[in-house]
Write an enzyme that holds these catalytic residues in place. Structure first.
Site, PDB file in Angstrom:
ATOM      1  N   LYS A 132     -30.936  37.943  25.934  1.00  0.00           N
ATOM      2  CA  LYS A 132     -30.371  36.701  26.448  1.00  0.00           C
ATOM      3  C   LYS A 132     -31.036  35.575  25.662  1.00  0.00           C
ATOM      4  CE  LYS A 132     -29.512  35.729  30.822  1.00  0.00           C
ATOM      5  NZ  LYS A 132     -28.082  35.378  30.846  1.00  0.00           N
TER       6      LYS A 132
HETATM    7  N1  PMP Z   1     -23.007  38.621  29.812  1.00  0.00           N
HETATM    8  C1  PMP Z   1     -23.584  37.456  29.502  1.00  0.00           C
HETATM    9  C2  PMP Z   1     -23.372  36.866  28.154  1.00  0.00           C
HETATM   10  C3  PMP Z   1     -24.380  36.790  30.449  1.00  0.00           C
HETATM   11  O1  PMP Z   1     -24.943  35.616  30.160  1.00  0.00           O
HETATM   12  C4  PMP Z   1     -24.554  37.364  31.716  1.00  0.00           C
HETATM   13  C5  PMP Z   1     -25.395  36.645  32.742  1.00  0.00           C
HETATM   14  N2  PMP Z   1     -26.745  36.978  32.625  1.00  0.00           N
HETATM   15  C6  PMP Z   1     -23.938  38.584  31.990  1.00  0.00           C
HETATM   16  C7  PMP Z   1     -23.166  39.192  31.018  1.00  0.00           C
HETATM   17  C8  PMP Z   1     -24.136  39.258  33.314  1.00  0.00           C
HETATM   18  O2  PMP Z   1     -25.450  39.705  33.412  1.00  0.00           O
HETATM   19  P1  PMP Z   1     -26.225  39.794  34.807  1.00  0.00           P
HETATM   20  O3  PMP Z   1     -25.380  40.635  35.692  1.00  0.00           O
HETATM   21  O4  PMP Z   1     -27.519  40.415  34.477  1.00  0.00           O
HETATM   22  O5  PMP Z   1     -26.362  38.399  35.321  1.00  0.00           O
END
Ligand code: PMP
Length: 281
Positions: A132
């Site tokens: 991220k």
């Molecule tokens: N894809 C992206 C690009 C994101 O930013 C997120 C949010 N974190 C997700 C998918 C979903 O991830 P999570 O379920 O861990 O929030």
């Protein structure tokens, strides 16, 4: 001059805490901090704080704030130096976090209207998509903005091969008969923690999950589509590119996963208690 501000040399997490009866239930806190540590490693931004220490700092932050409603916690690691060379060495990564009260990020009372963005998801050979990394969110912001300007709630992004990667900041699932289909991680989507929760719930319900490349036109003929993400939670999709998805209502399978997810994250589903870090507030 902060390096992170000039060059987006940072990475972050987003963790939700659900309020119930004087307690905040932080969802999958360890998994979030493990993902942050992986981002730190890939991006050469390793901080001295261990996963456990970062978790303690977050729990302390919640205790000190004493929230009386749902919260969103934003832990992040950033290059703190006042330095102008774009590089990842000879810099000082620091860990920080803040929190605020948060309700729904998307309107949960209705289905989402989505469009396929003209912006492609960055490939792992350009930017590490298993992180991220803050820099990647310029890509997400462009896609989300294009969707907004076209009267949609959110965007679906394709990867450079034209296969479905994910939503702008969420993962995507298709319901096909009694099965679920979701892009595998080599399609450049993030390994979402809510994605893993949805998969765990679905498996426990005996639903088959197929992780594979998904074509754009498959979206239009799915029986149901839903998005998962910490902020988005489990959000069902009504329309994609002006085409009604399934019956135009939440698919019963998506509804079931959504209901179990909400019961789990508010501490009302004993089976998933191990997802939660419970803080008295
Ligand atoms: N894809 C992206 C690009 C994101 O930013 C997120 C949010 N974190 C997700 C998918 C979903 O991830 P999570 O379920 O861990 O929030």
């Amino acid at each position: 001059m902060t390096h992170a501000l000039q060059y987006a040399t940072a990475c972050f997490e987003g963790v939700r805490g659900y309020y119930q009866d004087g307690k905040i239930h932080l969802v999958k806190l360890r998994e979030h901090q493990e993902r942050l540590k992986n981002s730190e490693k890939i991006l050469k931004m390793e901080t001295p704080e261990s996963v456990d220490q970062q978790m303690e700092i977050i729990v302390d932050l919640v205790k000190r704030n004493q929230p009386k409603s749902g919260i969103y916690v934003r832990p992040f690691t950033y290059m703190s130096d006042e330095q102008i060379v774009p590089r990842l060495y000879d810099l000082t990564p620091k860990f920080a976090c803040y929190m605020f009260e948060m309700g729904d990020y998307l309107d949960m009372s209705r289905g989402m209207t989505l469009m396929v963005s003209s912006w492609r998801k960055v490939s792992d050979d350009a930017m590490p998509t298993h992180t991220k990394a803050s820099a990647i969110y310029l890509n997400a912001a462009l896609a989300k903005t294009e969707a907004h300007e076209n009267g949609c709630d959110d965007a679906i992004v394709l990867n450079s091969n034209g296969k479905v990667a994910e939503g702008s900041a969420n993962n995507i699932f298709l319901v096909s008969g009694e099965k679920l289909i979701t892009p595998d991680l080599s399609q450049n989507g993030l390994q979402g923690i809510t994605r893993l929760c949805a998969i765990e719930i679905a498996r426990d319900l005996g639903i088959e999950i197929i992780e594979r490349g998904v074509d754009r036109s498959e979206l239009y003929i799915a029986d149901g589509v839903f998005l998962t993400g910490t902020a988005a939670q489990v959000a069902w999709v009504e329309k994609i590119d002006g085409r009604l998805i399934g019956s135009g209502q939440i698919h019963p399978l998506a509804a079931k996963i959504k209901d179990i997810y909400f019961a789990a994250v508010t501490g009302q589903e004993k089976k998933y208690q191990n997802w939660l870090t419970i803080v008295d507030v």
